[in-house]
Write an enzyme that holds these catalytic residues in place. Structure first.
Site, PDB file in Angstrom:
ATOM      1  N   ASP A 134       0.866  -1.174   0.000  1.00 26.04           N
ATOM      2  CA  ASP A 134       0.000   0.000   0.000  1.00 26.04           C
ATOM      3  C   ASP A 134       0.903   1.225   0.000  1.00 26.04           C
ATOM      4  OD1 ASP A 134      -2.404  -1.435   0.111  1.00 26.04           O
ATOM      5  OD2 ASP A 134      -2.382  -1.500   2.296  1.00 26.04           O
TER       6      ASP A 134
ATOM      7  N   ASP B 288      -7.146  -1.377  -4.525  1.00 26.15           N
ATOM      8  CA  ASP B 288      -8.221  -0.906  -3.648  1.00 26.15           C
ATOM      9  C   ASP B 288      -9.103   0.120  -4.362  1.00 26.15           C
ATOM     10  OD1 ASP B 288      -7.097  -2.480  -1.618  1.00 26.15           O
ATOM     11  OD2 ASP B 288      -5.869  -0.825  -0.880  1.00 26.15           O
TER      12      ASP B 288
END
Length: 174
Positions: free
Chosen positions: A125, A143
């Site tokens: 991330d 995401d």
């Protein structure tokens, strides 16, 4: 649109979204890992490398490795396989925007599962948005794909291939 054209469109979109996710995660590893966060627009956009072994917002991060593997890798993979089969079987009844939205959800899910399986549960991330102390969790392109796809599915839930439209010359005479 013919079924094979829709299949090609779906698969092409999936490959493009997964490729974009992989590319950005590789760039994040190369340029952000072990470095200070990079900020833009007065810290509204923050690029910061993190490896997440949990789900969204690190939920389940402390699960035992075997439980995490089954719950966060195998179960979602089975759900995505079911989504893929459902989509291919029902393409003829789906409109373009619904197919595109499903491709986003599928690709985002696959993108993060690739990380979980290849990198021992560690999902890369690197993006964070916010103003002051009000911030999102740190997320990635996969995401974004899942979120955009779910929003698209909500908007285009009834998107059908042959939605009839009535033109003014088809209206009955008074």
């Amino acid at each position: 649109m013919k079924k094979w054209t829709k299949i090609v469109m779906f698969c092409t979109c999936c490959l493009a979204f997964i490729g974009c996710d992989r590319l950005t995660k590789d760039l994040a590893k190369e340029h952000l890992k072990d470095k200070q966060a990079i900020t833009y627009l007065n810290d509204t956009v923050r690029l910061q490398y993190v490896e997440n072994t949990g789900a969204a917002l690190s939920l389940g991060d402390d699960l035992p490795k075997a439980v995490s593997f089954w719950l966060l890798s195998i179960l979602p993979l089975a759900v995505l396989l079911g989504l893929f089969i459902y989509t291919i079987k029902n393409l003829q009844q789906m409109g373009t925007m619904k197919i595109f939205s499903i491709a986003l959800v599928f690709s985002g899910g696959v993108g993060n599962i690739i990380d979980r399986i290849v990198f021992d549960r560690h999902v890369t991330d690197f993006m964070n948005l916010g103003i002051g102390n009000i911030r999102t969790g740190i997320f990635n392109v996969a995401d974004i794909c899942v979120t955009a796809g779910v929003i698209g599915l909500l908007l285009f839930f009834n998107d059908k291939r042959n939605t009839p439209t009535i033109t003014s010359n088809e209206l009955p005479a008074p």
